[in-house]
Design a protein around this motif. Structure first.
Motif, PDB file in Angstrom:
ATOM      1  N   LEU A 240       0.839  -1.196   0.000  1.00  0.00           N
ATOM      2  CA  LEU A 240       0.000   0.000   0.000  1.00  0.00           C
ATOM      3  C   LEU A 240       0.871   1.242   0.000  1.00  0.00           C
ATOM      4  O   LEU A 240       1.832   1.342   0.749  1.00  0.00           O
ATOM      5  N   GLY A 241       0.525   2.176  -0.844  1.00  0.00           N
ATOM      6  CA  GLY A 241       1.269   3.431  -0.940  1.00  0.00           C
ATOM      7  C   GLY A 241       0.487   4.464  -1.722  1.00  0.00           C
ATOM      8  O   GLY A 241       0.468   5.644  -1.377  1.00  0.00           O
ATOM      9  N   HIS A 242      -0.179   4.000  -2.794  1.00  0.00           N
ATOM     10  CA  HIS A 242      -1.033   4.908  -3.558  1.00  0.00           C
ATOM     11  C   HIS A 242      -2.248   5.295  -2.722  1.00  0.00           C
ATOM     12  O   HIS A 242      -2.704   4.537  -1.851  1.00  0.00           O
ATOM     13  N   ARG A 268       4.819   5.076  -9.035  1.00  0.00           N
ATOM     14  CA  ARG A 268       5.663   4.658  -7.919  1.00  0.00           C
ATOM     15  C   ARG A 268       6.554   3.494  -8.339  1.00  0.00           C
ATOM     16  O   ARG A 268       6.138   2.621  -9.100  1.00  0.00           O
ATOM     17  N   LEU A 269       7.764   3.506  -7.817  1.00  0.00           N
ATOM     18  CA  LEU A 269       8.723   2.422  -8.022  1.00  0.00           C
ATOM     19  C   LEU A 269       8.820   1.655  -6.711  1.00  0.00           C
ATOM     20  O   LEU A 269       8.983   2.248  -5.637  1.00  0.00           O
ATOM     21  N   TRP A 270       8.729   0.315  -6.802  1.00  0.00           N
ATOM     22  CA  TRP A 270       8.722  -0.545  -5.619  1.00  0.00           C
ATOM     23  C   TRP A 270       9.910  -1.490  -5.666  1.00  0.00           C
ATOM     24  O   TRP A 270      10.144  -2.154  -6.678  1.00  0.00           O
ATOM     25  N   ALA A 276       8.267  -2.496  -0.745  1.00  0.00           N
ATOM     26  CA  ALA A 276       7.843  -1.153  -0.375  1.00  0.00           C
ATOM     27  C   ALA A 276       8.159  -0.185  -1.510  1.00  0.00           C
ATOM     28  O   ALA A 276       9.089  -0.405  -2.304  1.00  0.00           O
ATOM     29  N   ALA A 277       7.375   0.899  -1.579  1.00  0.00           N
ATOM     30  CA  ALA A 277       7.642   1.957  -2.556  1.00  0.00           C
ATOM     31  C   ALA A 277       8.881   2.726  -2.133  1.00  0.00           C
ATOM     32  O   ALA A 277       9.004   3.141  -0.973  1.00  0.00           O
ATOM     33  N   VAL A 278       9.814   2.906  -3.065  1.00  0.00           N
ATOM     34  CA  VAL A 278      11.061   3.597  -2.755  1.00  0.00           C
ATOM     35  C   VAL A 278      11.186   4.919  -3.499  1.00  0.00           C
ATOM     36  O   VAL A 278      12.099   5.704  -3.220  1.00  0.00           O
TER      37      VAL A 278
END
Length: 323
Positions: A240-242, A268-270, A276-278
């Protein structure tokens, strides 16, 4: 891996850009970026400088998906007009026009050997397989309802198929539905194997790892990106990040990272080792509809590239540098 913005093209199309993929390099030319838009066109771009190389017309409604044959010689586009158009990349001439009933043409993808084109069948709750030598329909893989489903849940609208992906060995097909389930099929036997669960909203995009045919990634309107063991029927990670719908997911050629696009206007780049998103890129000013890593190949091409396309009509190109 780290992304660095290289170039963005505003007004790349005359309307929202919903689809993007890379056409592999051939002996006579480098790879090309292929984009599809609600302006009813498909456009080809030189991969290093995003210079327009050609425009393919013929659809009467917006283009929702594009796919390139692994040979790099042909490509296909799917439209809201319920047609799939197959064309020669270098001459831009039409090779075949495939017709389906209304609402039965969504995402499309050639298999790794290029012998079959898979079409997410929308309202028919199925995947259609087309032979690429004859352009005839050779199989329909229908999605059964999950075991224990209530009668009220057993409707085709719940299984409206939006997304499709081939495993890298060509043995499996996965498809994602409006109800958040993923269906896995054995291609050789045209057999449904099992469902994967974990999402609860439409699955817009699926992609298998290029280095492990068991690993499948999904992108959903529930704002989650998920990683499955598609053979073991297990959810490996939920990322989850978005902050809004995740519209597209693609995996890097070496399988170490994924990129995602969202209606939160970001890419996003994971890092998969961290799950995890970095990195978050905010090049676009509206929904980011698709992301695509350039496949390896082409002796004159530089290091890795990633492309994104958006509702704002733009295309962005990024450098993918290793650590």
């Amino acid at each position: 891996m780290k992304l660095t913005g290289l170039k963005s093209i505003d007004n790349a199309h005359d309307d929202s850009v919903w689809a993007a993929t890379w056409i592999p390099a051939t002996d006579s030319r480098p790879s090309l970026l292929l984009t599809g838009s609600l302006d009813e066109t498909v456009r080809l771009w030189r991969s290093e400088e995003l210079v327009l190389r050609g425009t393919n017309t013929g659809h009467s409604h917006g283009v929702v998906s594009v796919s390139a044959h692994p040979s790099g010689a042909i490509a296909a586009s799917a439209s809201l007009d319920s047609f799939i158009r197959v064309f020669d990349v270098d001459s831009n001439s039409t090779i075949a026009t495939l017709e389906a009933p209304p609402s039965e043409v969504w995402q499309i993808q050639f298999d790794p050997k290029g012998t079959t084109l898979a079409v997410a069948g929308g309202g028919s709750a199925s995947i259609k397989l087309w032979d690429t030598s004859s352009w005839e329909l050779i199989a329909t893989l229908s999605i059964p309802c999950p075991e224990g489903a209530k009668p009220a849940d057993k409707t085709s609208s719940k299984k409206f198929v939006l997304s499709v992906a081939w495993s890298p060995d060509g043995r499996r097909i996965a498809c994602g539905s409006m109800d958040g389930t993923i269906s896995i099929f054995d291609v050789a036997h045209a057999k449904f194997l099992h469902h994967l669960e974990g999402h609860f909203m439409p699955i817009r995009s699926l992609v298998y790892s290029p280095v492990d045919s068991r690993v499948l990634f999904s992108a959903s309107d529930d704002a989650h990106v998920q990683m499955y063991d598609a053979e073991g029927k297990s959810l490996v990670a939920a990322m989850l990040g978005h902050t809004s719908w995740v519209l597209s997911v693609d995996v890097s050629p070496e399988g170490a990272a994924i990129a995602t696009a969202s209606s939160d206007w970001t890419l996003r780049l994971w890092d998969l080792s961290m799950r995890a998103a970095v990195q978050t890129m905010s090049n676009h000013t509206d929904h980011v509809w698709a992301v695509a890593f350039r496949p390896p190949g082409g002796t004159s091409e530089r290091a890795g590239r990633l492309a994104s396309v958006s509702e704002d009509r733009s295309i962005s190109l990024y450098d993918c540098a290793g650590r």
